[in-house]
Design a protein around this motif. Structure first.
Motif, PDB file in Angstrom:
ATOM      1  N   ALA A  83     -14.071 -50.343 -11.542  1.00 51.57           N
ATOM      2  CA  ALA A  83     -15.217 -49.956 -12.354  1.00 51.57           C
ATOM      3  C   ALA A  83     -16.199 -49.239 -11.434  1.00 51.57           C
ATOM      4  N   CYS A  84     -16.909 -48.261 -11.965  1.00 54.85           N
ATOM      5  CA  CYS A  84     -17.748 -47.418 -11.100  1.00 54.85           C
ATOM      6  C   CYS A  84     -18.974 -46.939 -11.869  1.00 54.85           C
ATOM      7  N   ILE A  85     -20.123 -47.025 -11.202  1.00 59.89           N
ATOM      8  CA  ILE A  85     -21.343 -46.502 -11.821  1.00 59.89           C
ATOM      9  C   ILE A  85     -22.063 -45.603 -10.828  1.00 59.89           C
ATOM     10  N   THR A  86     -22.682 -44.567 -11.342  1.00 59.35           N
ATOM     11  CA  THR A  86     -23.432 -43.636 -10.495  1.00 59.35           C
ATOM     12  C   THR A  86     -24.916 -43.976 -10.565  1.00 59.35           C
ATOM     13  N   LEU A  87     -25.529 -44.070  -9.388  1.00 58.63           N
ATOM     14  CA  LEU A  87     -26.953 -44.395  -9.296  1.00 58.63           C
ATOM     15  C   LEU A  87     -27.675 -43.245  -8.603  1.00 58.63           C
ATOM     16  N   THR A  88     -28.699 -42.735  -9.227  1.00 57.12           N
ATOM     17  CA  THR A  88     -29.536 -41.704  -8.606  1.00 57.12           C
ATOM     18  C   THR A  88     -30.918 -42.291  -8.345  1.00 57.12           C
ATOM     19  N   VAL A  89     -31.357 -42.235  -7.085  1.00 57.23           N
ATOM     20  CA  VAL A  89     -32.647 -42.814  -6.703  1.00 57.23           C
ATOM     21  C   VAL A  89     -33.564 -41.702  -6.206  1.00 57.23           C
ATOM     22  N   ARG A  90     -34.809 -41.741  -6.639  1.00 55.02           N
ATOM     23  CA  ARG A  90     -35.801 -40.768  -6.159  1.00 55.02           C
ATOM     24  C   ARG A  90     -37.009 -41.492  -5.588  1.00 55.02           C
ATOM     25  N   PHE A  91     -37.491 -41.015  -4.456  1.00 57.03           N
ATOM     26  CA  PHE A  91     -38.725 -41.547  -3.875  1.00 57.03           C
ATOM     27  C   PHE A  91     -39.802 -40.471  -3.914  1.00 57.03           C
TER      28      PHE A  91
ATOM     29  N   VAL B 219     -15.557 -54.255  -3.234  1.00 53.75           N
ATOM     30  CA  VAL B 219     -16.726 -53.414  -3.522  1.00 53.75           C
ATOM     31  C   VAL B 219     -16.698 -52.150  -2.660  1.00 53.75           C
ATOM     32  N   ARG B 220     -17.032 -51.034  -3.260  1.00 52.67           N
ATOM     33  CA  ARG B 220     -17.217 -49.770  -2.541  1.00 52.67           C
ATOM     34  C   ARG B 220     -18.610 -49.255  -2.898  1.00 52.67           C
ATOM     35  N   ILE B 221     -19.427 -49.016  -1.864  1.00 50.31           N
ATOM     36  CA  ILE B 221     -20.744 -48.413  -2.099  1.00 50.31           C
ATOM     37  C   ILE B 221     -20.807 -47.177  -1.212  1.00 50.31           C
ATOM     38  N   HIS B 222     -20.934 -46.018  -1.801  1.00 50.55           N
ATOM     39  CA  HIS B 222     -20.955 -44.809  -0.984  1.00 50.55           C
ATOM     40  C   HIS B 222     -21.885 -43.780  -1.608  1.00 50.55           C
ATOM     41  N   GLY B 223     -22.662 -43.117  -0.763  1.00 53.70           N
ATOM     42  CA  GLY B 223     -23.628 -42.175  -1.319  1.00 53.70           C
ATOM     43  C   GLY B 223     -23.985 -41.062  -0.363  1.00 53.70           C
ATOM     44  N   ILE B 224     -24.767 -40.135  -0.864  1.00 57.09           N
ATOM     45  CA  ILE B 224     -25.252 -39.025  -0.054  1.00 57.09           C
ATOM     46  C   ILE B 224     -26.741 -38.808  -0.337  1.00 57.09           C
ATOM     47  N   PHE B 225     -27.403 -38.133   0.614  1.00 55.18           N
ATOM     48  CA  PHE B 225     -28.780 -37.698   0.387  1.00 55.18           C
ATOM     49  C   PHE B 225     -28.727 -36.317  -0.261  1.00 55.18           C
ATOM     50  N   THR B 226     -29.291 -36.184  -1.419  1.00 56.32           N
ATOM     51  CA  THR B 226     -29.272 -34.892  -2.092  1.00 56.32           C
ATOM     52  C   THR B 226     -30.597 -34.126  -1.926  1.00 56.32           C
TER      53      THR B 226
ATOM     54  N   LEU C 114     -40.773 -35.821  -1.438  1.00 58.67           N
ATOM     55  CA  LEU C 114     -39.812 -36.107  -2.508  1.00 58.67           C
ATOM     56  C   LEU C 114     -38.404 -36.148  -1.911  1.00 58.67           C
ATOM     57  N   THR C 115     -37.729 -37.273  -2.092  1.00 60.93           N
ATOM     58  CA  THR C 115     -36.344 -37.372  -1.618  1.00 60.93           C
ATOM     59  C   THR C 115     -35.483 -38.007  -2.700  1.00 60.93           C
ATOM     60  N   GLU C 116     -34.171 -37.815  -2.549  1.00 62.90           N
ATOM     61  CA  GLU C 116     -33.252 -38.305  -3.578  1.00 62.90           C
ATOM     62  C   GLU C 116     -31.904 -38.641  -2.955  1.00 62.90           C
ATOM     63  N   ALA C 117     -31.302 -39.688  -3.440  1.00 65.65           N
ATOM     64  CA  ALA C 117     -29.939 -40.043  -3.025  1.00 65.65           C
ATOM     65  C   ALA C 117     -29.106 -40.325  -4.270  1.00 65.65           C
ATOM     66  N   VAL C 118     -27.806 -40.038  -4.162  1.00 70.44           N
ATOM     67  CA  VAL C 118     -26.877 -40.378  -5.248  1.00 70.44           C
ATOM     68  C   VAL C 118     -25.800 -41.283  -4.671  1.00 70.44           C
ATOM     69  N   TYR C 119     -25.625 -42.432  -5.296  1.00 69.33           N
ATOM     70  CA  TYR C 119     -24.647 -43.426  -4.849  1.00 69.33           C
ATOM     71  C   TYR C 119     -23.650 -43.743  -5.945  1.00 69.33           C
ATOM     72  N   TYR C 120     -22.429 -44.085  -5.531  1.00 66.09           N
ATOM     73  CA  TYR C 120     -21.460 -44.709  -6.438  1.00 66.09           C
ATOM     74  C   TYR C 120     -21.357 -46.169  -6.039  1.00 66.09           C
ATOM     75  N   VAL C 121     -21.386 -47.052  -7.014  1.00 67.05           N
ATOM     76  CA  VAL C 121     -21.148 -48.479  -6.769  1.00 67.05           C
ATOM     77  C   VAL C 121     -19.894 -48.855  -7.552  1.00 67.05           C
ATOM     78  N   ARG C 122     -18.893 -49.355  -6.821  1.00 68.75           N
ATOM     79  CA  ARG C 122     -17.606 -49.677  -7.485  1.00 68.75           C
ATOM     80  C   ARG C 122     -17.181 -51.107  -7.168  1.00 68.75           C
ATOM     81  N   ALA C 123     -16.462 -51.704  -8.081  1.00 70.50           N
ATOM     82  CA  ALA C 123     -15.882 -53.030  -7.876  1.00 70.50           C
ATOM     83  C   ALA C 123     -14.776 -53.226  -8.898  1.00 70.50           C
TER      84      ALA C 123
END
Ligand SMILES: [Zn+2]
Ligand SMILES: [Zn+2]
Length: 408
Positions: free
Chosen positions: A180-188, A227-234, A246-255
């Motif tokens: 199962a996998c979900i995409t998380l986008t975080v902004r600061f 669990v797999r957690i992997h992301g990049i700084f976009t 302003l910064t942003e990262a996109v991560y995948y969280v899988r299990a």
């Protein structure tokens, strides 16, 4: 059932399967031509206008009632053909046709699409006179948008008794796990300032990002193995002499299970929150639709395997762990009995999403894979639709798995 009746049933089933395979052979050249055409015209997820139109047209010419743009997705379609009197099961065969940015059809979805078309046409012919509905569903954006999830939300699978598709791979695999996998986008959001002249007036959104990144690194010790957690700084700033605001990262969280993905996701969001608190930034995040874990239907997989072996082919043992990705077929597998076997296409060791895999998908190996997959699927549809006890077994297994999960 007496032995004699069982013999008659088996003979009828065998004859219908012979018709299924022969029908795929009749369509061989046309399917291969379409496979190459889709390969030569790669389209990204939700933009597969040509591929979906070509596939829909193919089925329309074979007597299917076709609706393009179903489920609020312009490049999705649903094609239906009733093989006999009203009643009987509805069996869905799924067609993917999206390509990869920069790589074209390096996942071989041209093979998926055309094998599905061949299977739908052949199953419809083979089941002639029996009560059943063959439905071919064109499912956009497997790679990037989870088209099947949207189609499920819009009711496209409500009336489906069983679903199947075949993906090209490096060996014949009947079942395989998927996370199962979900995409998380975080902004600061911080505050920019001269990085040397007035740093005390800045609020550093890159520091928030780095704090989150490091916190997630620490989290890895305390999650389950799968669990797999992997992301990049976009977004990470614009200039070294300006405090990034302003910064942003996109991560995948899988299990392995969607419930555990939710649990880990909460912890990852807490890491982002830590970054915001430590630096004085504000944080916002969003998640996309979750690709669910895959629930393989072993009863259906066994039928498919028998049909595969009738061509002298050999199924490999599924890997016991590792090497799994995520796909929106997982979501389908949780709403109806589903199989997603792999058909051998590229040499063992070839990576998916690689130029080598792409070349195999339009070469002789790809052509051979699509014909074989179409036959095996069509014959499996015959198994399910012509022998109610086989579909009942698949449904009973599905219901038991659903119950077991609910009890967890
Ligand atoms: Zn892929
Ligand atoms: Zn794929």
């Amino acid at each position: 059932m007496s032995e004699a009746t069982a013999d008659v049933r088996d003979a009828q089933l065998a004859e219908r399967k012979r018709v299924a395979a022969a029908t795929v052979d009749t369509h061989r050249d046309a399917l291969i031509a379409l496979s190459h055409r889709i390969h030569e015209n790669p389209e990204l997820g939700f933009e597969e206008h040509q591929a979906s139109a070509w596939a829909a047209e193919y089925l329309q010419n074979e007597g299917f009632a076709v609706e393009l743009g179903v489920g609020k997705l312009p490049t999705a379609f649903r094609a239906e053909l009733r093989t006999g009197p009203a009643g009987g099961p509805t069996i869905a065969i799924l067609a993917e046709y999206d390509a990869l940015a920069g790589l074209g059809h390096a996942c071989g979805h041209n093979v998926i699409c055309t094998s599905a078309l061949g299977a739908a046409v052949a199953a419809a012919r083979a089941l002639d006179g029996l009560p059943a509905r063959i439905v071919c569903i064109g499912t956009p954006a497997e790679e990037t948008g989870g088209g099947k999830i949207i189609l499920i939300e819009n009711g496209l699978f409500d009336d489906v008794d069983a679903a199947m598709m075949v993906h090209p791979g490096t060996e014949h695999l009947m079942v395989r796990g998927a996370l199962a996998c979900i995409t998380l986008t975080v902004r600061f959001h911080g505050k920019s300032a001269h990085a040397a002249g007035a740093p005390e007036r800045g609020v550093n959104a890159l520091d928030a990002l780095v704090t989150m990144y490091n916190s997630i690194g620490l989290l890895r010790q305390h999650v389950k193995d799968d669990v797999r957690i992997h992301g990049i700084f976009t977004k990470a700033g614009d200039a070294p002499n300006v405090v990034p605001h302003l910064t942003e990262a996109v991560y995948y969280v899988r299990a392995r299970s969607h419930t555990y993905v939710r649990e880990v996701l909460e912890k990852v969001v807490a890491c982002a929150d830590a970054g915001a608190r430590a630096t004085g930034c504000t944080m916002e995040y969003r998640t996309d639709r979750m690709y669910r874990e895959r629930r393989n239907n072993h009863a259906m997989a066994a039928l498919y395997q028998q049909n595969l072996e009738s061509f002298g082919e050999h199924a490999s043992q599924p890997p016991t762990h590792g090497g799994v990705g995520s796909s929106d077929i997982g979501n389908v597998s949780l709403v109806c009995p589903t199989i997603h076997p792999y058909v051998a296409m590229a040499p063992l060791g070839t990576a998916g999403h690689s130029p080598e895999f792409r070349e195999a998908a339009r070469g002789e190996a790809g052509d051979r894979a699509l014909v074989l997959a179409a036959k095996c699927m069509a014959m499996t549809v015959v198994d399910l639709a012509a022998d109610p006890s086989r579909l009942a077994a698949a449904k009973a297994e599905f219901a038991a798995a659903q119950q077991a999960e609910a009890a967890e």
